[in-house]
Scaffold this motif. Structure first.
Motif, mmCIF file in Angstrom:
data_model
loop_
_atom_site.group_PDB
_atom_site.id
_atom_site.type_symbol
_atom_site.label_atom_id
_atom_site.label_comp_id
_atom_site.label_asym_id
_atom_site.label_seq_id
_atom_site.Cartn_x
_atom_site.Cartn_y
_atom_site.Cartn_z
ATOM 1 N N THR A 1 43.974 44.064 31.768
ATOM 2 C CA THR A 1 43.573 44.935 32.712
ATOM 3 C C THR A 1 42.356 45.839 32.158
ATOM 4 O O THR A 1 42.346 45.949 31.068
ATOM 5 N N SER B 1 47.433 41.598 41.133
ATOM 6 C CA SER B 1 47.406 42.854 41.068
ATOM 7 C C SER B 1 48.719 43.150 41.134
ATOM 8 O O SER B 1 49.745 42.562 41.390
ATOM 9 N N VAL C 1 46.024 42.534 36.849
ATOM 10 C CA VAL C 1 46.516 41.853 35.834
ATOM 11 C C VAL C 1 46.122 40.373 35.825
ATOM 12 O O VAL C 1 46.553 39.583 36.492
ATOM 13 N N ILE D 1 46.729 48.198 39.542
ATOM 14 C CA ILE D 1 45.925 47.891 38.367
ATOM 15 C C ILE D 1 45.722 46.279 38.496
ATOM 16 O O ILE D 1 46.455 45.628 39.248
#
Length: 837
Positions: free
Chosen positions: A625, A648, A644, A642
Motif C-alpha cells: 500500500t 482495497s 492492498v 487503503i
C-alpha cells in the motif's frame, strides 16, 4: 374463552404448564394456556422422568438445579404428590478421559451450588449391589436428584397455576397467530379468538409448525428415543420386602445408557447411534399419546453391555418398550428466550431433558418476560445462538448427532462433524492445504490450528480404552486418512504446534482468517445519536477512530460488545463476535428507531476479515500500500480505507492478540487475492498462518474479556472491570441500573491469575477457586498456557476481598489443587508497547 390475556402459553406439556405457573407466580394471573388435546399428551406422558443435575452448560446446569429444588416445594404448596423419588444418580467411569470429564463437571457443579459425591467402586457396590464394578475407576453421585412422575408433576403445576388465577383451555387447537398493528398478538383457535401482549411457544414436537405460523424457523426437530421396562426381578422385590432403599439411577456413560428401578423391575434407556429424527413436518392433527414401533436391533449393543454391568437385567423378560419423540436442537441444549425478529414472542422449546429443565426454564422465561431480563446468563440456551443456516437438512443431521452424543465425553476442544463444512470463506481451501484443522462457529469453518505437513497421530495413541459405545476422542481424519487432533481435558497433541504459531506471531508475523465476525452497518442522520444512546462508551467524534463499546442490560450487566468504526460520514461499521451474530443483531434491530433516521444493513457475508499481526506486520503491509503505516500517520485504535495491491480494504489497527497489527476488512470476493498478496509480501519476514487457539492463548495473556465468560448479564460492567469503557457524562442504556448496583457494592471483581505447579493441564473455565482456608471465593472464566510469558494463566471472577494484586488463592483443576496468585491485568506487555509500536 377469554377475549384477552396478558400472556398466552401455547402447549400443555410440562414445559408449557411450568411457564404458565411461573408467570402467575410473578403476578400475571391473567395468563392463559392453550392445549390442543389433554395436558401431557405430547412427549411428557412417555418421558422416563429422570432429573439429572449433570450438565456441562452453566446456563442449563442452573436451570436443572432450580427445578430439582422447586419440584419439592411445589408438592408442599399444592398438596399434590409429584412422585419425586430422591434416590440419587450415579455416573460410572471406566476410562481416564471420563474421569477427567467428571472432575471438570464437579468444578462447574461446585461453583453453581450442586452437591457431587465422589465414589469408589466399592461404594458403588454398596449403593447398587446388583451392579458389577469390575473395570470401574469410580463414579460421581448426585445425592439430591433422582426421578419424578411427569404426569403428576404437570398436574401439580396446573393446580398451582390455577390457584394463582391462571386459566387453562384444554382440547383447544391454535390455528393462527398474528401480530396486530398495535403490537398485540391475535391467537385464533377452533374455540374462538384471544389477544395477548405476549405469546410463549411451548409446543414441543409441533415447534416448527408453530414457527411457520409467525414466519420464523425454530431450530427444533424431535428424535426417536427408546427405553425398555422389564418384568419384576426377585432380587429387587426382595429388597423392597426388606424395606431397603431404592438403588437409584445408574448411568453407564461409557456404554451410553441409564438404568433405574421401575415397579420391581428395571428400566433401561440407551442413546444409540442411528436413532432417526421424526415429525420433521410436525405430528398429525390427531396425534395424542403417540408412540412409534420399537426397534430393538438398534439397542442390542447397549442391552449387551447392560447385562454385563447389571446381570439381573438379562434375567427377566421385557415388559414394554417405549419409543417416543423427544425434541432436540443441534447442540442438545433447549431454546429459551425471545424469538428473533419478533416483539413479545417467546420460545421455550427443544427440551431433550424437558422434565428436568421445565421448572427452571419456566422460571427464567417468566423473569425475562415480566421484568424484562432473565436473572441467569441464558446465552447457552438463547434461541439466537443459531442463525438462518440452521435449515431443515442441517437440523436433521445435527439433531441426530446431538442425540447420539448425549453420553459421549464433551471435551472442551471437541468439534462435531455432522453438517460440515457448511459456511466457508474463500481462503478455506488455501488454509486447508496449509494444514488447517478446522472448528465451526455459527456454521462458519475457522482454522483452530495448523498441523505440520504430513503430521499424523500414531494409531496406538488413539481411542479411549473401554469407551466402545460412545464417540471416539479425536477429530475426523483428513481426506487421506490421517488423524491429526486428539481431544482431551488436558494439554493435547496440538499444544506444541499452537505454541509454535504464537512464537511466530510474536517474533515475525502471522495471518488469521476472522471473516466469521458479525458485521452490521448503521447509517443515517440519526445513527451517531442512536449509538451514543445505546452504548456505554462514547462514539469517537473523529472519523476513523475506533471504540470498543458495550451494550448493557437495565441492571448494568453486559449484553453485547461491539467494535465501532465510522468508515464514512454517518455510516458506522459495527463488528461483534461471530457466534452471537443473531443475538447481537436482533437487539440492534429491536432497539433501532422507527422514524427512518437510522438504517441497519447486515453485511457479514459481504465482508471478509484477515488479521495481520506481529512485529513485522507493518513491513509486510507497507509493501502492498502507498498509505503510510507509520505510528504518527496510522496510530493504534484507528482505521483507514487503503489499497492492498489492486484490491482495497478498511485497515483497522486493532486485534485480539496484543501485537502490532491490522484487521483488513475487505470485500469478500477480494479475499483470495489479498491473502496471496500478504503471503507473497510476507515470505521474507517469515509469515505463517495461525489459528483460533493461538489467538485465544494470546488474548488470555492480555486479560481480554469474552462474552459470556468475563462479561455477562450476571456481572455488572464494573465487576468485569470495564471502567475505561463507561462514559458517565452521557446517557446510555442501563446507566441508572449500573450506578445503583455499584452503589450497593460489587459482588465480584475480574482478576487475572498465574498458576503454579501446572504440568499437563490448564484452566478451561468454571473451575472453583478457594482462599487459603478452603472457602469458595470465585470461579475461573477462562484459561490457557501463555506461551509468551511461559506461564499457565486463568481469568476469573473473584469476591472483591480476594481480587487484589498479590493475593494467594487455590484453584481446582480436574480434581487437583494448584496455587495461584492474582496479578495485574495483561501479564504480557501491560503497557501495550507492542500494540502501539
Amino acid at each position: 374463552m377469554k377475549s384477552h390475556a396478558r400472556a398466552v402459553v401455547i402447549g400443555g406439556g410440562v414445559v408449557g404448564v411450568s411457564t404458565l405457573y411461573h408467570l402467575a407466580k410473578k403476578g400475571w394471573s391473567d395468563s392463559v394456556l392453550i392445549e390442543r388435546k389433554e395436558l401431557t399428551s405430547g412427549s411428557t406422558w412417555h418421558a422416563a422422568g429422570l432429573l439429572p443435575l449433570f450438565n456441562m452448560s452453566y446456563s442449563v446446569g442452573q436451570i436443572h438445579k432450580y427445578s430439582v429444588k422447586f419440584y419439592q416445594e411445589l408438592q408442599e404448596e399444592t398438596g399434590m404428590n409429584v412422585g419425586f423419588s430422591k434416590v440419587s444418580n450415579i455416573r460410572l467411569a471406566r476410562t481416564k478421559d471420563r474421569w477427567d470429564e467428571y472432575m471438570y463437571y464437579a468444578g462447574i457443579a461446585e461453583t453453581i451450588g450442586v452437591k457431587v459425591n465422589i465414589l469408589t467402586p466399592e461404594q458403588v457396590k454398596e449403593i447398587w449391589p446388583l451392579c458389577e464394578t469390575e473395570g470401574l475407576l469410580g463414579a460421581i453421585q448426585h445425592p439430591d436428584d433422582g426421578y419424578i412422575q411427569p404426569a403428576d408433576l404437570t398436574q401439580a403445576l396446573a393446580k398451582g397455576a390455577r390457584d394463582r388465577g391462571a386459566t387453562i383451555y384444554r382440547n383447544t387447537t391454535v390455528t393462527a397467530i398474528e401480530q396486530q398493528p398495535d403490537g398485540l398478538w391475535k391467537i385464533t383457535t377452533d374455540k374462538g379468538e384471544i389477544t395477548a401482549e405476549h405469546v410463549i411457544s411451548c409446543t414441543g414436537n409441533f415447534a416448527r409448525k408453530t414457527g411457520e405460523m409467525v414466519g420464523i424457523n425454530i431450530p427444533v426437530i424431535p428424535v426417536e428415543h427408546q427405553y425398555i421396562v422389564t418384568e419384576p426381578h426377585p432380587a429387587i422385590l426382595e429388597r423392597k420386602a426388606q424395606g431397603l432403599p431404592e438403588m437409584g439411577v445408574l448411568r453407564e456413560s461409557d456404554s451410553a445408557w441409564y438404568m433405574r428401578e421401575e415397579n420391581g423391575g428395571l428400566l433401561l434407556g440407551p442413546y444409540e447411534h442411528g436413532a432417526p429424527v421424526c415429525y420433521v413436518d410436525g405430528p398429525s392433527d390427531e396425534s395424542e399419546y403417540e408412540l412409534f414401533q420399537e426397534e430393538l436391533d438398534r439397542l442390542m449393543p447397549h442391552i449387551e453391555t447392560a447385562m454385563v454391568r447389571v446381570p439381573a437385567f438379562g434375567e427377566v423378560g421385557i415388559k414394554k418398550v417405549y419409543n417416543g419423540a423427544i425434541a432436540y436442537t443441534p447442540d442438545g441444549n433447549p431454546i429459551i428466550g425471545p424469538a428473533p425478529g419478533l416483539k413479545n414472542f417467546w420460545l421455550n422449546e427443544g427440551h431433550s431433558f424437558g422434565i428436568t429443565a421445565a421448572g427452571g426454564a419456566g422460571w427464567q422465561l417468566a423473569e425475562w418476560i415480566v421484568d424484562g431480563e432473565s436473572t441467569l446468563d441464558m446465552m447457552g440456551a438463547d434461541p439466537r445462538r443459531f442463525g438462518p443456516y440452521a435449515t431443515e437438512g442441517y437440523l436433521i443431521a445435527k439433531n441426530e448427532e446431538a442425540y447420539a452424543n448425549v453420553f459421549t465425553m464433551h471435551y472442551p476442544d471437541e468439534e462435531r462433524a455432522a453438517a460440515r463444512p457448511l459456511k466457508t470463506t474463500p481462503v478455506y481451501d488455501r488454509l486447508k492445504k496449509m494444514g488447517a484443522v478446522f472448528g465451526s462457529v455459527y456454521g462458519w469453518e475457522r482454522a483452530n490450528w495448523f498441523a505440520p505437513e504430513g503430521y499424523e497421530i500414531p494409531k496406538e495413541e488413539l481411542g479411549v480404552g473401554a469407551d466402545v459405545l460412545t464417540s471416539h476422542n479425536y477429530a475426523e481424519p483428513t481426506e487421506d486418512g490421517r488423524v491429526v487432533e486428539k481431544w482431551s481435558f488436558r494439554r493435547s497433541n496440538y499444544f506444541e504446534h499452537v505454541g509454535n504459531e504464537v512464537k511466530n506471531v510474536s517474533e515475525n508475523v502471522g495471518v488469521l482468517d476472522m471473516s466469521a465476525f458479525a458485521k452490521m452497518e448503521v447509517s443515517g442522520v440519526g445513527a451517531r445519536a442512536w449509538l451514543e444512546s445505546i452504548f456505554a462508551n462514547a462514539i469517537p467524534k473523529k472519523r476513523g477512530r475506533i471504540a470498543l463499546c458495550h451494550m448493557l442490560t437495565k441492571h448494568g450487566g453486559v449484553r453485547a460488545e461491539f467494535t465501532v468504526y465510522e468508515w464514512a460520514p454517518n455510516r458506522f461499521y459495527l463488528v461483534s463476535a461471530g457466534a452471537y451474530e443473531a443475538h447481537d443483531h436482533d437487539y440492534l434491530r429491536k432497539l433501532a428507531p422507527t422514524d427512518g433516521s437510522v438504517k441497519l444493513q447486515h453485511i457479514t457475508q459481504k465482508m471478509g476479515v484477515l488479521v495481520l499481526a506481529g512485529p513485522k506486520s507493518r513491513q509486510v503491509l507497507q509493501k502492498l500500500t502507498r498509505t503510510s503505516l507509520a505510528n504518527k500517520d496510522f496510530p493504534w485504535l484507528s482505521g483507514k480505507e487503503i489499497a492492498v495491491g489492486v484490491a482495497s480494504a478498511h485497515a483497522l489497527r486493532v486485534n485480539f492478540v496484543g501485537e502490532l497489527g491490522w484487521e483488513l476488512h475487505h470485500p469478500i470476493e477480494m479475499q483470495n487475492y489479498i491473502f496471496d498478496q500478504l503471503m507473497e509480501a510476507g515470505a521474507e519476514f517469515g509469515i505463517k498462518p495461525f489459528g483460533i487457539r493461538a489467538m485465544l492463548s494470546m488474548s488470555v495473556e492480555k486479560s481480554y474479556r469474552l462474552i459470556p465468560r468475563e462479561m455477562s448479564i450476571e456481572y455488572n460492567a464494573y465487576e468485569s472491570a470495564l471502567d475505561r469503557f463507561i462514559k458517565l457524562d452521557k446517557e446510555f442504556l442501563g446507566k441508572e441500573g449500573l450506578l445503583a448496583y455499584k452503589e450497593k457494592g460489587l459482588r465480584w471483581n475480574f482478576a487475572t491469575l498465574v498458576l503454579e505447579g501446572v504440568k499437563d493441564v490448564d484452566a478451561r473455565g468454571s473451575e472453583a477457586i478457594y482462599n487459603e482456608a478452603g472457602e469458595l471465593v470465585g470461579r475461573a472464566t477462562n484459561g490457557t498456557y501463555g506461551w509468551r510469558v511461559g506461564k499457565s494463566i486463568a481469568l476469573a471472577m473473584l469476591k472483591p476481598d480476594y481480587a487484589a494484586i498479590g493475593t494467594k488463592v487455590k484453584i481446582k483443576i480436574l480434581g487437583d489443587i494448584y496455587d495461584a496468585t492474582v496479578v495485574g491485568e495483561s501479564p504480557f506487555d501491560p503497557d501495550n508497547a507492542a500494540l502501539r509500536a
